[in-house]
Design an enzyme around this catalytic site. Sequence first.
Site, PDB file in Angstrom:
ATOM      1  CE  LYS A 207      -4.195  -2.073   1.658  1.00  0.00           C
ATOM      2  NZ  LYS A 207      -3.679  -3.481   1.773  1.00  0.00           N
TER       3      LYS A 207
HETATM    4  C1  LIG Z   1      -4.252  -4.604   1.028  1.00  0.00           C
HETATM    5  C2  LIG Z   1      -3.442  -5.837   0.888  1.00  0.00           C
HETATM    6  C3  LIG Z   1      -3.803  -6.864  -0.019  1.00  0.00           C
HETATM    7  C4  LIG Z   1      -5.064  -6.804  -0.856  1.00  0.00           C
HETATM    8  O1  LIG Z   1      -4.997  -5.850  -1.863  1.00  0.00           O
HETATM    9  P1  LIG Z   1      -6.312  -5.327  -2.599  1.00  0.00           P
HETATM   10  O2  LIG Z   1      -5.881  -4.207  -3.433  1.00  0.00           O
HETATM   11  O3  LIG Z   1      -7.239  -4.889  -1.473  1.00  0.00           O
HETATM   12  O4  LIG Z   1      -6.887  -6.467  -3.343  1.00  0.00           O
HETATM   13  C5  LIG Z   1      -2.958  -7.964  -0.153  1.00  0.00           C
HETATM   14  N1  LIG Z   1      -1.838  -8.077   0.596  1.00  0.00           N
HETATM   15  C6  LIG Z   1      -1.471  -7.138   1.491  1.00  0.00           C
HETATM   16  C7  LIG Z   1      -0.239  -7.338   2.286  1.00  0.00           C
HETATM   17  C8  LIG Z   1      -2.244  -5.979   1.658  1.00  0.00           C
HETATM   18  O5  LIG Z   1      -1.858  -5.044   2.547  1.00  0.00           O
END
Ligand SMILES: *Cc1c(COP(=O)(O)O)cnc(C)c1O
Length: 498
Positions: free
Chosen positions: A112
């Site tokens: 993120k």
């Molecule tokens: C947020 C997150 C996901 C999922 O991603 P999306 O964009 O919500 O599908 C997968 N792995 C980690 C470590 C995350 O922080």
Amino acid sequence: MYISTRGNYTPVTASEAIRLGMVPTGGLFVPAEPPSLSIEEILEMQGKPYQEAACRIMTLFLHDFRPEEISDCVAKAYSEKNFDHNAITPLFRLDDTVHFLELWHGPTAAFKDIALQVMPHLLSLALRKAGVERETVILVATSGDTGKAALEGFKDVPGIKIIVFYPYGGVSRVQELQMTTTDGSNTYAVGVRGNFDDCQNSVKEIFADEDFKKTLAGKGCGLSSANSINWGRLLPQVVYYFRAYLALLEKKEIIPGERINFVVPTGNFGNILAGWYAGRIGLPIHKLICASNENKVLTDFFQTGIYDRNREFKQTSSPSMDILISSNLERFLFEISGHNAAKINSWMAALKETGRFEADAETRQAMERFIAADFASEKETMSAIRGVFAGAGYLLDPHTAVGFQVYRKYTAATGDRTKTVICATASPFKFSSSVLQAIKDRDYLEGKDEFAVLRELSRLSGNPVHPGLRGLESRPVLHRTVCERNEIKAQVEKILGL
Ligand SMILES: *Cc1c(COP(=O)(O)O)cnc(C)c1O
């Protein structure tokens, strides 16, 4: 211009879509006409740094931002200070067909960061373009991870204050210290004696409180959110799909134009949708493989055409994928149904009323062209971590391990030998207890606190602890406020001096 997936809003510019976050009348913004890149144009980005690809691709989608503005945002976001690898998203080669795309080299050790390091700068510009002079307050409710990524992203961005509410005692010690040791003059982290839903509900109530917003406006303040349905969070993720492809070309793993697969550990469908847009604008992609944990609502949807959230919510070792309503799926369905807002409206209404909807045959056919989907059980996830560590000495976090396991099921079922990139969405150090448990056993954890576990994982793997998690115990705690769950609004008022 950007249009609503529900056909209920006039088209807006890119900066307005970012400023508004979601369509005020319900729905999500998508580009009216995605741009396109030829293979020659893609090849021109070979050998150039991540930042250049980021400018090139983001410029295609941000018509009312000047190129210098975009390159300034990119330079601030993807700097040596924020990322501990100069490739930003390096590849790890597992074998002749599989590479892991490490998306966790940013300040909070999860993917993120890639979006949240740049989105605050885009938002700040978007506010300025709209002539918004007032100070903008970002409110975030977090179950742990998003809070820190947002705090780091918005830290010291001019014109913005960020306030994060987390369940006090309901996040791990590492997560809590990550948040409470955040510096920056505009950051606030507040513990709430309640659970994540209490935090989330209070924040939603504040957003819907017109009187409160009027009071804020009187003081020269406005509210905004850093939610993952904001186009400004999706767009930066399109970049690393291109960067991964270019890196494979540079390493002569593929030839120009060769199609590749991406495996994406999925929750809210944001990351994989960014991959779909990469393909839409010209990246040669064979299949996007959607990987779920035991909350396999998406696997069922892609396999049966029926989306049904009426099921037990499971807590797993990949908590960022513990989601039963995948918000960004709406964008994907709108795109593959040829911008059919009527279909989206009926499906979303059914989802809201009954928790369920069913895609028609035509849409299902279109979905299957792009997406393969499967899930991994908790047991399979743990054995994937153990297996890859034993075989290659490479540590996977539980989210990435879900991706790897689903890839194995996919190749067993299809025999597809296409070169494949698996998105590694978090550093193994971020989930060190689960990872250590997978490669040793449960007893091995006994008596060790979270920091001892980090050190042990570092020793066993021979890798240094991720810089975002290193030395946390000794950093000064700068945020000590804890409140009751009915005091969240009062805390916002206090922080803003209302
Ligand atoms: C947020 C997150 C996901 C999922 O991603 P999306 O964009 O919500 O599908 C997968 N792995 C980690 C470590 C995350 O922080």
